[in-house]
Design a protein around this motif. Structure first.
Motif, PDB file in Angstrom:
ATOM      1  N   PHE A 145       0.834  -1.205   0.000  1.00 39.71           N
ATOM      2  CA  PHE A 145       0.000   0.000   0.000  1.00 39.71           C
ATOM      3  C   PHE A 145       0.870   1.257   0.000  1.00 39.71           C
ATOM      4  O   PHE A 145       0.641   2.201  -0.764  1.00 39.71           O
ATOM      5  CB  PHE A 145      -0.918   0.017   1.222  1.00 39.71           C
ATOM      6  CG  PHE A 145      -2.166  -0.793   1.060  1.00 39.71           C
ATOM      7  CD1 PHE A 145      -3.060  -0.544   0.037  1.00 39.71           C
ATOM      8  CD2 PHE A 145      -2.466  -1.807   1.947  1.00 39.71           C
ATOM      9  CE1 PHE A 145      -4.214  -1.284  -0.112  1.00 39.71           C
ATOM     10  CE2 PHE A 145      -3.604  -2.566   1.814  1.00 39.71           C
ATOM     11  CZ  PHE A 145      -4.496  -2.301   0.778  1.00 39.71           C
ATOM     12  N   ALA A 146       1.875   1.256   0.894  1.00 40.08           N
ATOM     13  CA  ALA A 146       2.723   2.443   1.034  1.00 40.08           C
ATOM     14  C   ALA A 146       3.514   2.710  -0.242  1.00 40.08           C
ATOM     15  O   ALA A 146       3.597   3.861  -0.706  1.00 40.08           O
ATOM     16  CB  ALA A 146       3.673   2.264   2.212  1.00 40.08           C
ATOM     17  N   LEU A 147       4.093   1.671  -0.838  1.00 40.80           N
ATOM     18  CA  LEU A 147       4.893   1.864  -2.046  1.00 40.80           C
ATOM     19  C   LEU A 147       4.026   2.365  -3.193  1.00 40.80           C
ATOM     20  O   LEU A 147       4.463   3.209  -3.987  1.00 40.80           O
ATOM     21  CB  LEU A 147       5.583   0.556  -2.425  1.00 40.80           C
ATOM     22  CG  LEU A 147       6.642   0.632  -3.530  1.00 40.80           C
ATOM     23  CD1 LEU A 147       7.699   1.683  -3.199  1.00 40.80           C
ATOM     24  CD2 LEU A 147       7.299  -0.728  -3.743  1.00 40.80           C
ATOM     25  N   ALA A 148       2.783   1.874  -3.279  1.00 37.39           N
ATOM     26  CA  ALA A 148       1.866   2.381  -4.308  1.00 37.39           C
ATOM     27  C   ALA A 148       1.582   3.862  -4.098  1.00 37.39           C
ATOM     28  O   ALA A 148       1.527   4.645  -5.062  1.00 37.39           O
ATOM     29  CB  ALA A 148       0.572   1.571  -4.278  1.00 37.39           C
ATOM     30  N   ALA A 149       1.409   4.272  -2.844  1.00 38.06           N
ATOM     31  CA  ALA A 149       1.181   5.697  -2.556  1.00 38.06           C
ATOM     32  C   ALA A 149       2.405   6.529  -2.922  1.00 38.06           C
ATOM     33  O   ALA A 149       2.288   7.620  -3.498  1.00 38.06           O
ATOM     34  CB  ALA A 149       0.839   5.869  -1.077  1.00 38.06           C
TER      35      ALA A 149
ATOM     36  N   HIS B 182       1.563   6.599   8.943  1.00 38.82           N
ATOM     37  CA  HIS B 182       0.774   5.383   9.161  1.00 38.82           C
ATOM     38  C   HIS B 182       1.593   4.133   8.838  1.00 38.82           C
ATOM     39  O   HIS B 182       1.489   3.116   9.533  1.00 38.82           O
ATOM     40  CB  HIS B 182      -0.503   5.447   8.324  1.00 38.82           C
ATOM     41  CG  HIS B 182      -1.358   6.641   8.635  1.00 38.82           C
ATOM     42  ND1 HIS B 182      -2.025   6.777   9.832  1.00 38.82           N
ATOM     43  CD2 HIS B 182      -1.630   7.760   7.917  1.00 38.82           C
ATOM     44  CE1 HIS B 182      -2.684   7.929   9.839  1.00 38.82           C
ATOM     45  NE2 HIS B 182      -2.458   8.535   8.691  1.00 38.82           N
ATOM     46  N   TYR B 183       2.417   4.230   7.801  1.00 41.16           N
ATOM     47  CA  TYR B 183       3.302   3.108   7.467  1.00 41.16           C
ATOM     48  C   TYR B 183       4.304   2.863   8.598  1.00 41.16           C
ATOM     49  O   TYR B 183       4.587   1.715   8.955  1.00 41.16           O
ATOM     50  CB  TYR B 183       4.016   3.416   6.154  1.00 41.16           C
ATOM     51  CG  TYR B 183       4.900   2.316   5.622  1.00 41.16           C
ATOM     52  CD1 TYR B 183       4.614   0.972   5.839  1.00 41.16           C
ATOM     53  CD2 TYR B 183       6.044   2.631   4.877  1.00 41.16           C
ATOM     54  CE1 TYR B 183       5.425  -0.027   5.338  1.00 41.16           C
ATOM     55  CE2 TYR B 183       6.865   1.638   4.364  1.00 41.16           C
ATOM     56  CZ  TYR B 183       6.553   0.311   4.601  1.00 41.16           C
ATOM     57  OH  TYR B 183       7.365  -0.686   4.109  1.00 41.16           O
ATOM     58  N   MET B 184       4.826   3.945   9.182  1.00 44.01           N
ATOM     59  CA  MET B 184       5.777   3.820  10.286  1.00 44.01           C
ATOM     60  C   MET B 184       5.118   3.191  11.504  1.00 44.01           C
ATOM     61  O   MET B 184       5.712   2.332  12.176  1.00 44.01           O
ATOM     62  CB  MET B 184       6.330   5.211  10.632  1.00 44.01           C
ATOM     63  CG  MET B 184       7.402   5.203  11.717  1.00 44.01           C
ATOM     64  SD  MET B 184       8.895   4.333  11.189  1.00 44.01           S
ATOM     65  CE  MET B 184       9.894   4.452  12.672  1.00 44.01           C
ATOM     66  N   GLU B 185       3.902   3.597  11.813  1.00 42.48           N
ATOM     67  CA  GLU B 185       3.186   3.028  12.957  1.00 42.48           C
ATOM     68  C   GLU B 185       2.943   1.532  12.753  1.00 42.48           C
ATOM     69  O   GLU B 185       3.068   0.731  13.687  1.00 42.48           O
ATOM     70  CB  GLU B 185       1.859   3.755  13.160  1.00 42.48           C
ATOM     71  CG  GLU B 185       1.971   5.215  13.576  1.00 42.48           C
ATOM     72  CD  GLU B 185       2.429   5.371  15.023  1.00 42.48           C
ATOM     73  OE1 GLU B 185       2.494   4.362  15.740  1.00 42.48           O
ATOM     74  OE2 GLU B 185       2.734   6.516  15.417  1.00 42.48           O
ATOM     75  N   ILE B 186       2.590   1.151  11.539  1.00 37.97           N
ATOM     76  CA  ILE B 186       2.372  -0.268  11.238  1.00 37.97           C
ATOM     77  C   ILE B 186       3.686  -1.040  11.346  1.00 37.97           C
ATOM     78  O   ILE B 186       3.730  -2.144  11.906  1.00 37.97           O
ATOM     79  CB  ILE B 186       1.750  -0.420   9.838  1.00 37.97           C
ATOM     80  CG1 ILE B 186       0.338   0.176   9.814  1.00 37.97           C
ATOM     81  CG2 ILE B 186       1.699  -1.892   9.427  1.00 37.97           C
ATOM     82  CD1 ILE B 186      -0.259   0.292   8.434  1.00 37.97           C
ATOM     83  N   ALA B 187       4.772  -0.471  10.803  1.00 41.95           N
ATOM     84  CA  ALA B 187       6.072  -1.145  10.854  1.00 41.95           C
ATOM     85  C   ALA B 187       6.518  -1.369  12.298  1.00 41.95           C
ATOM     86  O   ALA B 187       6.961  -2.470  12.662  1.00 41.95           O
ATOM     87  CB  ALA B 187       7.110  -0.322  10.095  1.00 41.95           C
TER      88      ALA B 187
ATOM     89  N   PHE C 198      -4.050   1.066   9.062  1.00 39.80           N
ATOM     90  CA  PHE C 198      -4.239   0.403   7.779  1.00 39.80           C
ATOM     91  C   PHE C 198      -5.312   1.111   6.961  1.00 39.80           C
ATOM     92  O   PHE C 198      -5.157   1.311   5.747  1.00 39.80           O
ATOM     93  CB  PHE C 198      -4.636  -1.064   7.992  1.00 39.80           C
ATOM     94  CG  PHE C 198      -3.498  -2.025   7.811  1.00 39.80           C
ATOM     95  CD1 PHE C 198      -3.116  -2.421   6.545  1.00 39.80           C
ATOM     96  CD2 PHE C 198      -2.805  -2.513   8.898  1.00 39.80           C
ATOM     97  CE1 PHE C 198      -2.057  -3.299   6.366  1.00 39.80           C
ATOM     98  CE2 PHE C 198      -1.753  -3.390   8.734  1.00 39.80           C
ATOM     99  CZ  PHE C 198      -1.387  -3.788   7.463  1.00 39.80           C
ATOM    100  N   ALA C 199      -6.399   1.477   7.627  1.00 41.11           N
ATOM    101  CA  ALA C 199      -7.475   2.173   6.918  1.00 41.11           C
ATOM    102  C   ALA C 199      -6.992   3.513   6.380  1.00 41.11           C
ATOM    103  O   ALA C 199      -7.280   3.881   5.226  1.00 41.11           O
ATOM    104  CB  ALA C 199      -8.670   2.364   7.850  1.00 41.11           C
ATOM    105  N   ALA C 200      -6.241   4.256   7.207  1.00 40.82           N
ATOM    106  CA  ALA C 200      -5.721   5.555   6.764  1.00 40.82           C
ATOM    107  C   ALA C 200      -4.724   5.384   5.625  1.00 40.82           C
ATOM    108  O   ALA C 200      -4.722   6.169   4.659  1.00 40.82           O
ATOM    109  CB  ALA C 200      -5.068   6.275   7.937  1.00 40.82           C
ATOM    110  N   LEU C 201      -3.860   4.358   5.715  1.00 42.38           N
ATOM    111  CA  LEU C 201      -2.881   4.121   4.660  1.00 42.38           C
ATOM    112  C   LEU C 201      -3.565   3.711   3.357  1.00 42.38           C
ATOM    113  O   LEU C 201      -3.195   4.178   2.271  1.00 42.38           O
ATOM    114  CB  LEU C 201      -1.896   3.037   5.102  1.00 42.38           C
ATOM    115  CG  LEU C 201      -0.766   2.700   4.121  1.00 42.38           C
ATOM    116  CD1 LEU C 201       0.080   3.932   3.821  1.00 42.38           C
ATOM    117  CD2 LEU C 201       0.112   1.591   4.697  1.00 42.38           C
TER     118      LEU C 201
END
Length: 378
Positions: free
Chosen positions: A271-275, A332-337, A354-357
Motif C-alpha cells: 500500500f505504502a509503495l503504491a502511494a 501510518h506506514y511507520m506506525e504499522i512497521a 491500515f485504513a488511513a494508509l
C-alpha cells in the motif's frame, strides 16, 4: 487472453526490460534498501554517552574525589578533562573539548562536615540541545544520589541512624529490553527506503521518457492511459517489494525481533509503495527534466519524513504539526512497521492505520493517475 491483456503484458515486458537495463537505477534501489540502511542504522543514534567532562576541583578533598568518581564510573561520561582554574573552564567549553563542566568549590568537605548547605556547579554546552538535556539529567541524578549518601553518612558519624523514605520504581521494558536505538533506526530506515525508492524511481523514470522524447511514441501506441500508467508503475513496484526481503534480514541481524505477522507488514508495504509511486508520478507531471524532478522530489520528501515519526517523535511536535502528520502516509506506514516488527501486534490494533494508509493510497493513486492522464493525453 484478450487484446487489452495482451497490450498490457507487452507494455509491462517492455518497461521491465527498460528498467532492468538501467543498472545504475537498479543498483540505487538495492543500495537504499541494504547498504544505506546499514550505514544509517549504525551511524545515526540519539543515544547520549561518552560525554566529555571538564572538572575543576577547588576543594581537592576525599569528598570531591568521590563526587568526580561518581561521574566517571558511568557509561555516560567518558573522557575527563581536568581544569587548572575557573578561567580555564571557559576555554575548554569554547573549544569544544568538553560537553559539560563540573565545578567543585573550595571548602566543600568542610561545609559537609559542619552540616552547612553546599553546592557544586554544572555548566553545560547548549550548542546541541539534545545532548545538553541528556547531560543535565545525568548530572542532576548523580549529584542528587551523592547528596543523599553524604547526608546518611553525616548523620551516622553523629550517632543518628537515618533511613530516608523513598519509592522504588520496578521497571520492565517491553519490545526493546536493551533500549537499543538501532532497533528503531532499522525499522525507520525500511520505511524511509520505501519512500525514497517510490518517489524517486517513479519521477525519474517518467521524466527520462520526456527528455528522450519516447513518451510521445508511447502515447500514440494502442495503449490506453491506465495501461500505460500500470506498465510504468509495475517495474519499480516489483523491484521495491523484492528488495524489501534483504532489508528485513538486515533488520533481524541488528536485533529487531520481527515479532509480528510479516505478511501483514508486506501488505502495508505494498500500500505504502503504491502511494509513494503515485507521488512520484505527480511530480513527473510538473517537471520538464530530471534536475527539476529531483528538486521537487526533495521538496516533498523532507516534510513527509519529518512529519512521520521516522526521525523525531510525533509527540514532541507542536499540536498543529501532530494533526498535520495524520495526512502523511509515511506516518501510518511507520506506525504499522513498529507495531508489527517491534511489538508483534496485529490488525486488531493497527486497523486505523491500515485504513488511513489504504485511503491515502487510493486518494494519491487516483490523483496521480488523473494528473498523469491529463498531462500525457491532453
Amino acid at each position: 487472453m484478450n487484446a487489452s491483456a495482451r497490450r498490457l503484458a507487452a507494455a509491462v515486458r517492455k518497461e521491465f526490460r527498460q528498467f532492468l537495463r538501467d543498472r545504475l537505477l537498479v543498483a540505487l534501489v538495492v543500495f537504499i534498501y541494504t547498504a544505506d540502511m546499514v550505514m544509517c542504522t549504525v551511524a545515526l543514534s540519539f543515544d547520549v554517552s561518552n560525554l566529555k567532562l571538564a572538572v575543576y576541583d577547588g576543594d581537592r578533598s576525599q569528598i570531591s574525589a568521590r563526587l568526580v568518581e561518581r561521574f566517571t564510573a558511568t557509561d555516560y561520561f567518558g573522557q575527563l578533562v581536568p581544569a587548572t582554574s575557573l578561567r580555564a573552564i571557559d576555554g575548554i567549553l569554547d573549544s569544544g573539548r568538553a560537553d559539560l563542566a563540573l565545578i567543585i568549590p573550595a571548602g566543600l568537605a568542610q561545609d559537609i562536615d559542619a552540616g552547612r548547605p553546599s553546592a557544586v556547579q554544572v555548566l553545560l554546552s547548549g550548542t546541541n540541545a539534545n545532548t545538553a538535556n541528556a547531560a543535565r539529567g545525568y548530572a542532576v541524578a548523580i549529584v542528587g544520589g551523592f547528596a543523599r549518601d553524604v547526608l546518611v553518612e553525616h548523620a551516622a558519624r553523629h550517632g543518628v541512624a537515618v533511613e530516608l523514605p523513598g519509592v522504588r520504581a520496578e521497571t520492565r521494558i517491553w519490545y526493546n529490553p536493551q533500549l537499543e536505538f538501532r532497533h528503531f533506526m532499522a525499522v525507520s530506515m525500511i520505511v524511509v527506503a520505501g519512500l525514497l525508492v517510490g518517489v524517486i524511481t517513479a519521477a525519474a523514470g517518467l521524466v527520462r521518457e520526456k527528455e528522450s522524447g519516447t513518451i510521445e511514441q508511447l502515447i500514440v501506441t494502442p495503449l490506453r492511459s491506465h495501461e500505460l500508467i500500470a506498465a510504468k508503475a509495475l517495474p519499480p513496484f516489483t523491484v521495491g517489494m523484492l528488495t524489501l526481503a534483504p532489508s528485513l534480514v538486515i533488520a533481524k541481524l541488528f536485533g529487531v525481533p520481527l515479532a509480528g505477522n510479516l505478511a501483514l507488514f508486506i501488505l502495508a508495504s505494498a500500500f505504502a509503495l503504491a502511494a509513494f509511486l503515485s507521488i512520484g508520478f505527480f511530480i513527473a507531471t510538473l517537471a520538464e527534466n530530471l534536475q527539476q524532478a529531483l528538486l521537487l522530489a526533495f521538496l516533498v520528501l523532507f516534510p513527509l519524513m519529518f512529519l512521520s515519526g521516522t526521525t523525531v517523535p510525533v509527540e514532541s511536535m507542536p499540536q498543529a504539526m501532530q494533526w498535520l502528520s495524520y495526512l502523511s502516509p509515511v506516518r501510518h506506514y511507520m506506525e504499522i512497521a513498529l507495531g508489527v516488527l517491534m511489538k508483534g501486534i496485529g490488525l486488531e490494533m493497527l486497523w486505523p492505520h491500515f485504513a488511513a494508509l489504504a485511503a491515502a493510497t487510493a486518494l494519491l493513486g487516483t490523483w496521480g493517475v488523473v494528473r498523469l492522464k491529463r498531462a500525457l493525453y491532453a
